[in-house]
Enzyme design. Structure first.
Site, mmCIF file in Angstrom:
data_model
loop_
_atom_site.group_PDB
_atom_site.id
_atom_site.type_symbol
_atom_site.label_atom_id
_atom_site.label_comp_id
_atom_site.label_asym_id
_atom_site.label_seq_id
_atom_site.Cartn_x
_atom_site.Cartn_y
_atom_site.Cartn_z
ATOM 1 N N MET A 116 1.052 5.220 -0.089
ATOM 2 C CA MET A 116 0.176 6.346 0.246
ATOM 3 C C MET A 116 0.986 7.639 0.256
ATOM 4 O O MET A 116 2.101 7.671 0.794
ATOM 5 C CB MET A 116 -0.434 6.136 1.634
ATOM 6 N N ASP A 120 0.822 -1.216 0.000
ATOM 7 C CA ASP A 120 0.000 0.000 0.000
ATOM 8 C C ASP A 120 0.851 1.257 0.000
ATOM 9 O O ASP A 120 1.446 1.601 1.014
ATOM 10 C CB ASP A 120 -0.884 0.012 1.260
HETATM 11 C C1 DX5 Z 1 -6.054 0.623 3.201
HETATM 12 C C2 DX5 Z 1 -5.221 -0.371 2.427
HETATM 13 C C3 DX5 Z 1 -5.511 -1.795 2.835
HETATM 14 C C4 DX5 Z 1 -5.224 -2.078 4.300
HETATM 15 C C5 DX5 Z 1 -5.960 -3.339 4.712
HETATM 16 O O1 DX5 Z 1 -5.976 1.855 2.564
HETATM 17 O O2 DX5 Z 1 -5.478 -0.273 1.057
HETATM 18 O O3 DX5 Z 1 -4.716 -2.695 2.049
HETATM 19 O O4 DX5 Z 1 -3.856 -2.250 4.499
HETATM 20 O O5 DX5 Z 1 -5.989 -3.317 6.065
HETATM 21 P P1 DX5 Z 1 -6.817 -4.325 6.970
HETATM 22 O O6 DX5 Z 1 -6.740 -5.665 6.287
HETATM 23 O O7 DX5 Z 1 -6.070 -4.286 8.256
HETATM 24 O O8 DX5 Z 1 -8.206 -3.794 7.034
HETATM 25 ZN ZN ZN Z 2 -4.502 -1.719 -0.367
#
Ligand code: DX5
Ligand code: ZN
Length: 224
Positions: free
Chosen positions: A40, A38
């Site tokens: 960001m 991920d």
């Molecule tokens: C959130 C990310 C997800 C996150 C998932 O913006 O895109 O991939 O890491 O997190 P969980 O599985 O902990 O909800």
């Molecule tokens: Zn993600």
């Protein structure tokens, strides 16, 4: 056509970054075929995670398929760096800003020999992906608001959209993966599967438990 069998994709966001190499190995040993990364930028989403250098670091640790989720503006500006870093799939958000365009960026991803994905925020309708459905290998239906792990699964806001995407894909002979991301546990993964998902991004539910191998096995069993 892609192999649309169910896959569990641990999300590195939930790993212990002080031991990222060990954590990648832990995910590999747990039998996960893909790893979700991920990215960001603190602008498209209200959080900052990591960039191409982390993708490169992970690439050096494993042969797993790296599923890079760009939650950033100007993905086209940064694209080459993620390609060079060793991504296998690059997913971009339809809602983000681009120097060129979503279509141009998807074309470049595929031209580089990678798979290309489109991601939809929970509030974005499936219709926003329609212009691109012939140019993608993967459609990511976010099941939480992008930016943070550990959020609750947004069932009513996102499952109808997921089923709509599956029905459209199957009615038009398209073959893209359907990926869900956020709040995926052994309780929610079967709901997403029922609505068409075959790729299940699991952050908290996979890296969280001490026994990751058992956690991934339980998640895989819940969508078999
Ligand atoms: C959130 C990310 C997800 C996150 C998932 O913006 O895109 O991939 O890491 O997190 P969980 O599985 O902990 O909800
Ligand atoms: Zn993600």
């Amino acid at each position: 056509m892609h192999d649309l069998s169910p896959k569990i994709l641990p999300s590195l966001l939930a790993a212990d970054w002080s031991r990222v190499g060990d954590e990648v190995k832990r995910a590999e040993a747990a039998g996960a075929p893909w790893l979700h990364l991920d990215v960001m930028d603190g602008a498209f989403v209200d959080n900052i995670s990591f960039g191409p250098q982390m993708v490169q670091t992970v690439r050096k640790c494993t042969d797993m398929y790296l599923d890079v989720h760009l939650m950033i503006h100007r993905a086209d500006h940064y694209l080459e760096r993620f390609i060079k870093a060793g991504a296998n799939n690059i997913t971009i958000h339809v809602e983000a800003n681009y120097d060129t365009s979503v279509a141009e960026t998807l074309k470049r991803i595929r031209a580089a020999g990678l798979h290309a994905g489109i991601a939809l925020h929970p509030s974005t309708p499936f219709s926003a992906a329609l212009p691109y459905v012939k140019d993608i290998d993967l459609l990511l239906v976010m099941t939480v608001v992008p930016g943070f792990g550990g959020q609750p699964f947004m069932e009513k806001e996102t499952m109808p959209k997921l089923a709509e995407a599956r029905d459209y894909r199957d009615a038009h002979g398209l073959g893209f993966h359907l990926e869900v991301d956020g709040g995926i546990y052994t309780t929610t993964a079967p709901i997403a599967k029922k609505h068409g998902a075959n790729l299940f991004v699991c952050g908290t539910s996979s890296f969280g438990p001490a026994d990751m191998k058992q956690a991934v096995a339980d998640l895989a069993a819940s969508v078999r």
